[in-house]
Design a protein around this motif. Structure first.
Motif, mmCIF file in Angstrom:
data_model
loop_
_atom_site.group_PDB
_atom_site.id
_atom_site.type_symbol
_atom_site.label_atom_id
_atom_site.label_comp_id
_atom_site.label_asym_id
_atom_site.label_seq_id
_atom_site.Cartn_x
_atom_site.Cartn_y
_atom_site.Cartn_z
ATOM 1 N N TRP A 238 9.875 70.951 67.612
ATOM 2 C CA TRP A 238 8.975 71.671 68.522
ATOM 3 C C TRP A 238 7.567 71.784 67.945
ATOM 4 N N VAL B 168 5.885 68.418 68.522
ATOM 5 C CA VAL B 168 5.470 68.274 69.918
ATOM 6 C C VAL B 168 4.164 69.024 70.162
ATOM 7 N N VAL B 169 4.057 70.237 69.619
ATOM 8 C CA VAL B 169 2.831 71.018 69.778
ATOM 9 C C VAL B 169 1.654 70.307 69.122
#
Length: 52
Positions: free
Chosen positions: A14, A17-18
């Motif tokens: 995650w 992805v950010v």
């Protein structure tokens, strides 16, 4: 290329992805603010003609 980029980014999925979303936004902003206006001024479409 994308797999290599994914491997060098730190953190869990995650966070990666950010980071990729922030990078993509920065690249798009740079294109909109600097590259596209430069290209529009450099390559004037009004001066090009197509012969029939």
């Amino acid at each position: 290329m994308y797999a290599a980029l994914w491997r060098i980014l730190p953190g869990p999925a995650w966070v990666r992805v950010v980071i990729l979303l922030v990078l993509a936004t920065a690249v798009l902003a740079a294109l909109i603010h600097w590259v596209f206006p430069w290209a529009a001024d450099t390559f004037l479409p009004q001066e090009s003609t197509v012969e029939q």
